[in-house]
Scaffold this motif. Structure first.
Motif, PDB file in Angstrom:
ATOM      1  N   UNK A 145       0.835  -1.210   0.000  1.00 13.56           N
ATOM      2  CA  UNK A 145       0.000   0.000   0.000  1.00 13.56           C
ATOM      3  C   UNK A 145       0.869   1.260   0.000  1.00 13.56           C
ATOM      4  N   UNK A 146       0.322   2.339  -0.540  1.00 14.84           N
ATOM      5  CA  UNK A 146       1.024   3.627  -0.474  1.00 14.84           C
ATOM      6  C   UNK A 146       1.195   4.021   0.993  1.00 14.84           C
ATOM      7  N   UNK A 147       2.257   4.770   1.317  1.00  7.70           N
ATOM      8  CA  UNK A 147       2.526   5.112   2.720  1.00  7.70           C
ATOM      9  C   UNK A 147       1.360   5.802   3.425  1.00  7.70           C
ATOM     10  N   UNK A 148       0.533   6.540   2.676  1.00  6.91           N
ATOM     11  CA  UNK A 148      -0.579   7.245   3.318  1.00  6.91           C
ATOM     12  C   UNK A 148      -1.807   6.351   3.484  1.00  6.91           C
ATOM     13  N   UNK A 149      -1.750   5.118   2.992  1.00  2.00           N
ATOM     14  CA  UNK A 149      -2.865   4.183   3.146  1.00  2.00           C
ATOM     15  C   UNK A 149      -2.603   3.237   4.312  1.00  2.00           C
ATOM     16  N   UNK A 150      -3.665   2.881   5.017  1.00  2.00           N
ATOM     17  CA  UNK A 150      -3.510   1.944   6.133  1.00  2.00           C
ATOM     18  C   UNK A 150      -3.384   0.524   5.591  1.00  2.00           C
ATOM     19  N   UNK A 151      -2.344  -0.197   5.967  1.00  2.00           N
ATOM     20  CA  UNK A 151      -2.167  -1.561   5.455  1.00  2.00           C
ATOM     21  C   UNK A 151      -3.173  -2.538   6.061  1.00  2.00           C
ATOM     22  N   UNK A 152      -3.521  -3.552   5.295  1.00  4.36           N
ATOM     23  CA  UNK A 152      -4.406  -4.609   5.796  1.00  4.36           C
ATOM     24  C   UNK A 152      -3.545  -5.752   6.320  1.00  4.36           C
ATOM     25  N   UNK A 153      -3.696  -6.088   7.562  1.00  5.44           N
ATOM     26  CA  UNK A 153      -2.954  -7.201   8.152  1.00  5.44           C
ATOM     27  C   UNK A 153      -3.940  -8.351   8.312  1.00  5.44           C
ATOM     28  N   UNK A 154      -4.147  -9.073   7.220  1.00  9.90           N
ATOM     29  CA  UNK A 154      -5.134 -10.157   7.226  1.00  9.90           C
ATOM     30  C   UNK A 154      -4.534 -11.399   6.570  1.00  9.90           C
ATOM     31  N   UNK A 155      -5.228 -12.511   6.780  1.00  7.31           N
ATOM     32  CA  UNK A 155      -4.771 -13.776   6.195  1.00  7.31           C
ATOM     33  C   UNK A 155      -4.940 -13.805   4.688  1.00  7.31           C
ATOM     34  N   UNK A 156      -5.570 -12.777   4.101  1.00  5.27           N
ATOM     35  CA  UNK A 156      -5.708 -12.720   2.641  1.00  5.27           C
ATOM     36  C   UNK A 156      -4.351 -12.758   1.952  1.00  5.27           C
ATOM     37  N   UNK A 157      -3.325 -12.261   2.638  1.00  4.78           N
ATOM     38  CA  UNK A 157      -1.979 -12.239   2.046  1.00  4.78           C
ATOM     39  C   UNK A 157      -1.367 -13.639   1.963  1.00  4.78           C
ATOM     40  N   UNK A 158      -1.980 -14.610   2.616  1.00  5.63           N
ATOM     41  CA  UNK A 158      -1.460 -15.981   2.605  1.00  5.63           C
ATOM     42  C   UNK A 158      -2.226 -16.884   1.648  1.00  5.63           C
ATOM     43  N   UNK A 159      -3.348 -16.419   1.140  1.00  2.00           N
ATOM     44  CA  UNK A 159      -4.201 -17.244   0.290  1.00  2.00           C
ATOM     45  C   UNK A 159      -3.583 -17.398  -1.092  1.00  2.00           C
ATOM     46  N   UNK A 160      -3.524 -18.640  -1.570  1.00  2.95           N
ATOM     47  CA  UNK A 160      -2.974 -18.881  -2.899  1.00  2.95           C
ATOM     48  C   UNK A 160      -4.103 -18.815  -3.930  1.00  2.95           C
ATOM     49  N   UNK A 161      -4.550 -17.598  -4.147  1.00  2.00           N
ATOM     50  CA  UNK A 161      -5.595 -17.331  -5.121  1.00  2.00           C
ATOM     51  C   UNK A 161      -5.221 -16.100  -5.923  1.00  2.00           C
ATOM     52  N   UNK A 162      -5.884 -15.955  -7.043  1.00  2.00           N
ATOM     53  CA  UNK A 162      -5.576 -14.837  -7.916  1.00  2.00           C
ATOM     54  C   UNK A 162      -5.956 -13.503  -7.293  1.00  2.00           C
ATOM     55  N   UNK A 163      -6.808 -13.516  -6.315  1.00  2.00           N
ATOM     56  CA  UNK A 163      -7.197 -12.279  -5.648  1.00  2.00           C
ATOM     57  C   UNK A 163      -6.083 -11.730  -4.765  1.00  2.00           C
ATOM     58  N   UNK A 164      -5.034 -12.507  -4.540  1.00  2.00           N
ATOM     59  CA  UNK A 164      -3.911 -12.111  -3.694  1.00  2.00           C
ATOM     60  C   UNK A 164      -2.757 -11.624  -4.568  1.00  2.00           C
ATOM     61  N   UNK A 165      -2.450 -10.311  -4.594  1.00  3.85           N
ATOM     62  CA  UNK A 165      -1.376  -9.804  -5.464  1.00  3.85           C
ATOM     63  C   UNK A 165      -0.023 -10.438  -5.180  1.00  3.85           C
ATOM     64  N   UNK A 166       0.298 -10.670  -3.907  1.00  5.67           N
ATOM     65  CA  UNK A 166       1.582 -11.286  -3.586  1.00  5.67           C
ATOM     66  C   UNK A 166       1.670 -12.678  -4.192  1.00  5.67           C
ATOM     67  N   UNK A 167       0.593 -13.448  -4.099  1.00  3.69           N
ATOM     68  CA  UNK A 167       0.605 -14.780  -4.693  1.00  3.69           C
ATOM     69  C   UNK A 167       0.812 -14.692  -6.200  1.00  3.69           C
ATOM     70  N   UNK A 168       0.149 -13.739  -6.863  1.00  2.00           N
ATOM     71  CA  UNK A 168       0.288 -13.628  -8.314  1.00  2.00           C
ATOM     72  C   UNK A 168       1.732 -13.334  -8.707  1.00  2.00           C
TER      73      UNK A 168
END
Length: 406
Positions: free
Chosen positions: A184-207
């Motif tokens: 996220x941009x520095x001025x945006x609040x980051x999301x600390x959720x398990x979504x970042x661990x999901x191996x799905x296309x909805x997860x940018x890190x996974x992609x």
């Protein structure tokens, strides 16, 4: 011709005009080359004429007209057009994509490095905060790619204070935690959720990590078929391929992946839930741009140049290699912006766009059915390997691992 080489070519054109007495200006140290803006054309554009207009005492379009013949006659330049108040739009000749891919593969992890910040020391004073420290840590590496040095201290007055994370990201693991803080941009609040661990296309890190793993898998599978890579032109004139390379139009992308003009979304278009499909499906790379991934207007030399990287080689017309080539060509510029604006999020979002372009291109790389490996397949494999190089290098700068298997 790579963007760096084209920048030198533009400066050479200015120098010839000055030496010939057509312009009375000091030759600048560098010429900015970026993507053409809406209404532009060709592969690249430069605002050098607007930059020189005031010192030359001439209207920008007149300066552009003076520079045009000097630039048109340069090796590797096929055509130069003038648009708007005086932007020079450059169309490269044959071999442009081959030169870009070869440059990426030759320079490897150092592709995109420059001396823009040579000799400069960037002092980062950060609070005792996990996100500020993660951004500063990434900036140390990113600034170094531009020849500068970043020094991090916990001191007042603080000059790097992003919106802090709402909770401790450590339970996500090192890679997902860093991505959650940096994407996220520095001025945006980051999301600390398990979504970042999901191996799905909805997860940018996974992609991003999956796309890197796919480039490695393509190399392994090509080796098993006896196919090697060759950085030759992926796209010929007017994007004409070897007629023997594709038996049926649907062979190029699979029956469900030929894009229609109406499929192309702007970089600021938000994804709809219906866009999320299984990672193995080919998708339109433009569908997955981050909604916040529109460059700051101050970063764009051409005021109209906020545009989709896929426009670098014109509309894809169902040929996603244009999107991937554009993403690779834009990578050095993104690194410069990330370093000068203290914004690792720019790099993270660009990696997402690069990954999406690769995932839309991957199914054209290897022969299908009873096809035999051709020159086109070898060129596409080289392009995929170049994308893997950029993805691995970018993730490394963010402090995130790039797995070969996923």
């Amino acid at each position: 011709m790579t963007p760096v080489e084209l920048s030198r070519t533009v400066l050479s054109a200015v120098r010839r005009a000055v030496d010939g007495g057509e312009l009375s200006v000091a030759v600048p140290a560098r010429a900015v080359v970026t993507l053409p803006g809406p209404g532009g054309c060709g592969d690249y554009a430069t605002n050098i004429a607007l930059q020189l207009a005031r010192p030359a005492g001439l209207p920008p379009r007149e300066v552009a007209e003076i520079l045009r013949p000097h630039l048109s006659g340069a090796v590797g330049v096929a055509d130069v057009a003038i648009t708007g108040p005086g932007f020079l739009n450059i169309r490269l000749g044959g071999g442009a994509s081959a030169a870009l891919v070869r440059d990426v593969l030759t320079r490897g992890p150092r592709y995109g490095h420059s001396d823009t910040l040579a000799g400069q020391v960037l002092e980062l004073r950060v609070p005792y905060d996990a996100r500020a420290e993660a951004i500063a840590d990434a900036l140390v590496r990113i600034v170094a790619t531009q020849g500068g040095r970043a020094e991090v201290r916990h001191a007042e007055p603080v000059n790097l204070r992003p919106v802090p994370a709402p909770e401790d990201p450590a339970p996500l693991g090192p890679d997902a935690a860093r991505w959650a803080l940096l994407h996220p941009a520095p001025h945006d609040r980051p999301r600390i959720t398990a979504d970042h661990l999901v191996q799905r296309e909805s997860n940018p890190l996974f992609r991003v990590r999956y796309a890197h793993a796919r480039t490695r898998a393509l190399s392994r599978n090509a080796a098993a078929l006896g196919q090697d890579s060759d950085p030759s032109d992926v796209r010929g004139p007017r994007d004409v391929r070897d007629p023997s390379d594709v038996r049926d139009p649907s062979d190029l992308h699979g029956p469900s992946t030929v894009r229609r003009p109406s499929d192309t979304l702007s970089p600021s278009a938000a994804r709809r839930p219906s866009d999320v499909r299984d990672p193995s499906h080919v998708r339109d790379p433009s569908d997955v741009r981050d909604p916040s991934d529109v460059r700051d207007p101050s970063d764009v030399r051409d005021p109209s140049a906020v545009r989709d990287p896929s426009d670098l080689h014109g509309p894809s017309d169902g040929h996603p290699e244009g999107d991937l080539l554009a993403a690779l060509a834009e990578y050095p510029h993104v690194l410069r912006l990330a370093a000068t604006h203290r914004a690792p999020d720019r790099l993270a979002r660009h990696l997402v766009g690069t990954a999406d372009a690769l995932l839309g291109f991957q199914h054209t790389v290897l022969p299908r059915g009873d096809e035999k490996p051709s020159a086109a397949h070898r060129a596409r494999l080289a392009l995929a390997e170049a994308a893997g190089t950029v993805l691995a290098g970018g993730l490394s700068l963010l402090g995130i691992s790039a797995p070969d298997y996923l």
